[in-house]
Design an enzyme around this catalytic site. Structure first.
Site, PDB file in Angstrom:
ATOM      1  N   TYR A  47       0.821  -1.223   0.000  1.00  0.00           N
ATOM      2  CA  TYR A  47       0.000   0.000   0.000  1.00  0.00           C
ATOM      3  C   TYR A  47       0.847   1.262   0.000  1.00  0.00           C
ATOM      4  O   TYR A  47       0.393   2.337  -0.343  1.00  0.00           O
ATOM      5  CB  TYR A  47      -0.862   0.006   1.277  1.00  0.00           C
ATOM      6  CG  TYR A  47       0.026  -0.144   2.479  1.00  0.00           C
ATOM      7  CD1 TYR A  47       0.647   0.972   3.022  1.00  0.00           C
ATOM      8  CD2 TYR A  47       0.323  -1.407   2.999  1.00  0.00           C
ATOM      9  CE1 TYR A  47       1.551   0.829   4.052  1.00  0.00           C
ATOM     10  CE2 TYR A  47       1.220  -1.541   4.030  1.00  0.00           C
ATOM     11  CZ  TYR A  47       1.832  -0.430   4.548  1.00  0.00           C
ATOM     12  OH  TYR A  47       2.732  -0.566   5.556  1.00  0.00           O
ATOM     13  N   GLY A  48       2.095   1.176   0.507  1.00  0.00           N
ATOM     14  CA  GLY A  48       2.931   2.358   0.669  1.00  0.00           C
ATOM     15  C   GLY A  48       3.903   2.187   1.833  1.00  0.00           C
ATOM     16  O   GLY A  48       4.242   1.062   2.202  1.00  0.00           O
ATOM     17  N   VAL A  49       4.298   3.296   2.418  1.00  0.00           N
ATOM     18  CA  VAL A  49       5.323   3.243   3.474  1.00  0.00           C
ATOM     19  C   VAL A  49       4.809   3.956   4.729  1.00  0.00           C
ATOM     20  O   VAL A  49       4.108   4.961   4.627  1.00  0.00           O
ATOM     21  CB  VAL A  49       6.620   3.948   2.988  1.00  0.00           C
ATOM     22  CG1 VAL A  49       7.728   3.822   4.009  1.00  0.00           C
ATOM     23  CG2 VAL A  49       7.077   3.372   1.653  1.00  0.00           C
ATOM     24  N   LYS A  86       1.281   7.348   7.183  1.00  0.00           N
ATOM     25  CA  LYS A  86       1.192   6.322   6.134  1.00  0.00           C
ATOM     26  C   LYS A  86       1.117   7.040   4.798  1.00  0.00           C
ATOM     27  O   LYS A  86       0.147   7.743   4.519  1.00  0.00           O
ATOM     28  CB  LYS A  86      -0.051   5.455   6.368  1.00  0.00           C
ATOM     29  CG  LYS A  86      -0.099   4.250   5.454  1.00  0.00           C
ATOM     30  CD  LYS A  86      -1.375   3.469   5.618  1.00  0.00           C
ATOM     31  CE  LYS A  86      -1.178   2.200   6.385  1.00  0.00           C
ATOM     32  NZ  LYS A  86      -2.349   1.307   6.340  1.00  0.00           N
ATOM     33  N   ASP A 117      -8.576  -7.821   8.398  1.00  0.00           N
ATOM     34  CA  ASP A 117      -7.165  -8.217   8.462  1.00  0.00           C
ATOM     35  C   ASP A 117      -6.681  -8.245   9.913  1.00  0.00           C
ATOM     36  O   ASP A 117      -5.622  -7.707  10.235  1.00  0.00           O
ATOM     37  CB  ASP A 117      -6.315  -7.265   7.603  1.00  0.00           C
ATOM     38  CG  ASP A 117      -4.977  -7.894   7.210  1.00  0.00           C
ATOM     39  OD1 ASP A 117      -4.822  -9.126   7.382  1.00  0.00           O
ATOM     40  OD2 ASP A 117      -4.088  -7.157   6.751  1.00  0.00           O
TER      41      ASP A 117
HETATM   42  N1  LIG Z   1       0.132   4.147  14.473  1.00  0.00           N
HETATM   43  C1  LIG Z   1       1.247   3.437  14.511  1.00  0.00           C
HETATM   44  N2  LIG Z   1       2.142   3.615  15.500  1.00  0.00           N
HETATM   45  C2  LIG Z   1       3.279   2.892  15.537  1.00  0.00           C
HETATM   46  N3  LIG Z   1       3.614   1.960  14.636  1.00  0.00           N
HETATM   47  C3  LIG Z   1       2.762   1.731  13.636  1.00  0.00           C
HETATM   48  C4  LIG Z   1       1.540   2.449  13.513  1.00  0.00           C
HETATM   49  N4  LIG Z   1       0.869   1.995  12.436  1.00  0.00           N
HETATM   50  C5  LIG Z   1       1.639   1.040  11.890  1.00  0.00           C
HETATM   51  N5  LIG Z   1       2.777   0.874  12.613  1.00  0.00           N
HETATM   52  C6  LIG Z   1       3.853  -0.085  12.343  1.00  0.00           C
HETATM   53  O1  LIG Z   1       4.257   0.120  11.009  1.00  0.00           O
HETATM   54  C7  LIG Z   1       4.538  -1.115  10.402  1.00  0.00           C
HETATM   55  C8  LIG Z   1       3.746  -1.212   9.100  1.00  0.00           C
HETATM   56  O2  LIG Z   1       2.372  -1.262   9.423  1.00  0.00           O
HETATM   57  P1  LIG Z   1       1.211  -1.712   8.448  1.00  0.00           P
HETATM   58  O3  LIG Z   1       0.077  -2.164   9.284  1.00  0.00           O
HETATM   59  O4  LIG Z   1       0.884  -0.633   7.541  1.00  0.00           O
HETATM   60  O5  LIG Z   1       1.798  -2.870   7.591  1.00  0.00           O
HETATM   61  P2  LIG Z   1       2.240  -4.362   7.991  1.00  0.00           P
HETATM   62  O6  LIG Z   1       1.417  -4.844   9.162  1.00  0.00           O
HETATM   63  O7  LIG Z   1       3.730  -4.398   8.152  1.00  0.00           O
HETATM   64  O8  LIG Z   1       1.913  -5.123   6.687  1.00  0.00           O
HETATM   65  P3  LIG Z   1       0.521  -5.609   6.137  1.00  0.00           P
HETATM   66  O9  LIG Z   1       0.114  -4.591   5.131  1.00  0.00           O
HETATM   67  O10 LIG Z   1       0.865  -6.924   5.544  1.00  0.00           O
HETATM   68  O11 LIG Z   1      -0.463  -5.711   7.277  1.00  0.00           O
HETATM   69  C9  LIG Z   1       4.218  -2.210  11.411  1.00  0.00           C
HETATM   70  O12 LIG Z   1       5.404  -2.623  12.065  1.00  0.00           O
HETATM   71  C10 LIG Z   1       3.329  -1.523  12.420  1.00  0.00           C
HETATM   72  O13 LIG Z   1       3.509  -2.088  13.703  1.00  0.00           O
END
Ligand SMILES: Nc1ncnc2c1ncn2[C@@H]1O[C@H](COP(=O)(O)OP(=O)(O)OP(=O)(O)O)[C@@H](O)[C@H]1O
Length: 491
Positions: A186-188, A203, A301
């Site tokens: 989705y992005g970074v 995000k 999810d």
């Molecule tokens: N609000 C937040 N505060 C702190 N860390 C965050 C926050 N949101 C996301 N993260 C961290 O950023 C990282 C990426 O999160 P994200 O949920 O977008 O993707 P992911 O869980 O790594 O992958 P997927 O898309 O497969 O679920 C994760 O390690 C998550 O714990």
């Protein structure tokens, strides 16, 4: 009398007769009123048109999930008004985690219980000393100062804060690589600090015009307008050209997956109590999404890496990129099944049938992960243990449930606490979606002191069984009934 009136009205002022002046005056007043009302209605319409995203309807709160908090958007200032604060802080009285003294103090192999004082210190800091300090819940989330205070209050969506690209450049040090905390399809996700000092997670959706817009809308519609202690808070957004970004509160204590098996293990292992507290918070947030708001939100999810953990060891569900809004009692059929391998409910994986019971299944898998410390699917294990849910059912069937507890939990749970958690999880992963409990029932089961499950829930389940026996189409064979977690756990 009439002739007096005629005389008066016929008198001339500034070259016009009085009656003409009165008619002109009335016409002016009428035109002014008309102008004002047209302007007011035009303003209202243009404000509506600016609200590109639908505003959630006033939430309906069923009796059984009273303990939740809901906030509504205050249209004028973008602030949030509390309707009620229900899921209480009762669960945040005490949390423990075992700290690896070997790492912290050089004495290998032993673990101490540490009760954290939230004020001022990070979990794990006192680990080596073996000190026990008093844990106090932090200030109430709804009376705590807003993370947006000090920023100009402005939003063109009627919700949250509209950040400029420049704001977020500054916050993330120009989206520096050092600030990346996650990278996905989705992005970074970047860590950052707003100018008022508030830490945030930004995000940045992939700059792919159609998709970024869609992903943006999905998350904003799912959680932009709602607030709950156990949901990560969406603070605002950035829309500039084709760029779409979402700004969340920063949750600073890792995620459940990292605490069970990843980066946070160096701090120690979660105690049984901490695990149940995290799962209980997760269950409350899901009960809120499923049962307290309309349209309900199915997350789609739920997995351990999407359950963020704060300093108080409170859970915050994140990542609403796949969420689906559903009307009351509605299911949805999709040809594109989304979710994460090992967590997806069988009926959703097989036929694309989606409703809130799919989240209940995934929640059950996460609860089992927390109990066992295992991955939902682990090809590194012997064949019968690869699929955690199947292995667990087998262990319970063989009356070996005491053996499934994560060996990293130093102080094992009591038998009744273990059975209660296992029974709750096994009900959630029931292959028959209709037999899975609602999340508000899961909350009650996990909170219950009564062994193993509140009497009322047992009665409801027994009635369900009687009804399905009466229904020849749903009648269970004896073999099916041996799959019932209640009987397997000897209840
Ligand atoms: N609000 C937040 N505060 C702190 N860390 C965050 C926050 N949101 C996301 N993260 C961290 O950023 C990282 C990426 O999160 P994200 O949920 O977008 O993707 P992911 O869980 O790594 O992958 P997927 O898309 O497969 O679920 C994760 O390690 C998550 O714990």
């Amino acid at each position: 009398m009439a002739s007096d009136l005629n005389k008066t009205l016929s008198q001339t002022y500034i070259g016009l007769q009085l009656w003409v002046l009165i008619v002109i005056g009335l016409a002016v007043v009428f035109l002014v009123i008309l102008g004002i009302s047209l302007w007011l209605s035009f303003r209202k319409k243009s404000r509506k048109a600016n609200d590109m995203l639908p505003v959630r309807q006033a939430p309906y709160i069923p009796e059984e999930i009273k303990e939740i908090s809901i906030d509504q958007v205050s249209a004028n200032n973008g602030g949030l008004n509390t309707l009620n604060d229900k899921f209480s802080d009762r669960d945040s009285e005490k949390v423990l985690f075992n700290v690896d003294n070997g790492d912290e103090s050089g004495q290998s192999g032993s673990f101490n219980h540490v009760e954290k004082d939230v004020k001022g210190s990070q979990p794990g800091e006192e680990g080596g000393t073996g000190e026990v300090s008093t844990y106090r819940p932090s200030s109430h989330p709804l009376t705590a100062p807003s993370p947006l205070s000090g920023l100009p209050e402005f939003s063109h969506l009627g919700w949250g804060h509209w950040f400029t690209l420049r704001d977020l450049h500054l916050a993330t040090n120009r989206f520096s690589k050092d600030n990346v905390i996650g990278d996905g399809g989705y992005g970074v996700v970047y860590r950052g600090n707003l100018i008022n000092g508030t830490p945030v997670a930004v995000k940045k959706l992939l700059n792919n015009p159609g998709q970024a817009d869609k992903d943006f809308r999905v998350e904003v519609e799912a959680i932009g307008h709602v607030r709950h202690k156990n949901l990560v808070r969406l603070l605002g957004y950035c829309i500039e050209g084709t760029q779409r970004m979402l700004v969340y509160e920063y949750v600073n204590n890792g995620n459940l997956e990292q605490w069970l098996r990843g980066d946070m293990c160096h701090k120690g292992y979660l105690t049984w109590e901490a695990r149940i507290k995290i799962l209980l918070g997760t269950a409350k947030a899901l009960a809120y999404l499923h049962e307290a708001i309309e349209p309900k939100v199915v997350h789609r999810d739920i997995k351990s890496s999407n359950i963020l953990i704060d300093d108080n060891f409170d859970a915050k569900i994140s990542d609403f990129g796949l969420a689906k809004l559903l009307g009351d009692g509605k299911s949805y059929i999709t040809t594109r099944v989304m979710g994460t391998f090992g967590y997806v409910a069988p009926e959703y994986a097989n036929s694309g049938l989606l409703n809130e019971k799919s989240d209940v299944y995934s929640f059950g898998v996460v609860l089992l992960e927390a109990i066992t410390g295992r991955y939902p699917v682990d090809y590194g294990r012997p064949q019968p243990e690869v699929n955690m849910v199947e292995w667990l059912k087998m262990m319970v069937q063989l009356r070996r449930s005491e053996e499934v507890v994560d060996p990293n939990i130093e102080t094992r749970p009591s038998t009744s606490a273990l059975k209660r958690a296992l029974l709750t999880a096994l009900r959630c992963v029931d292959p028959d979606a209709d037999k899975r409990p609602k999340m508000s029932q899961v909350v009650r089961m996990l909170e219950s002191e009564e062994y193993p499950i509140p009497r009322e829930d047992r009665r409801r389940r027994r009635n369900q069984a009687v009804n399905s026996d009466a229904d020849p189409q749903r009648k269970n064979s004896d073999a099916d009934r041996s799959d019932d977690p209640d009987s397997r756990l000897g209840i």
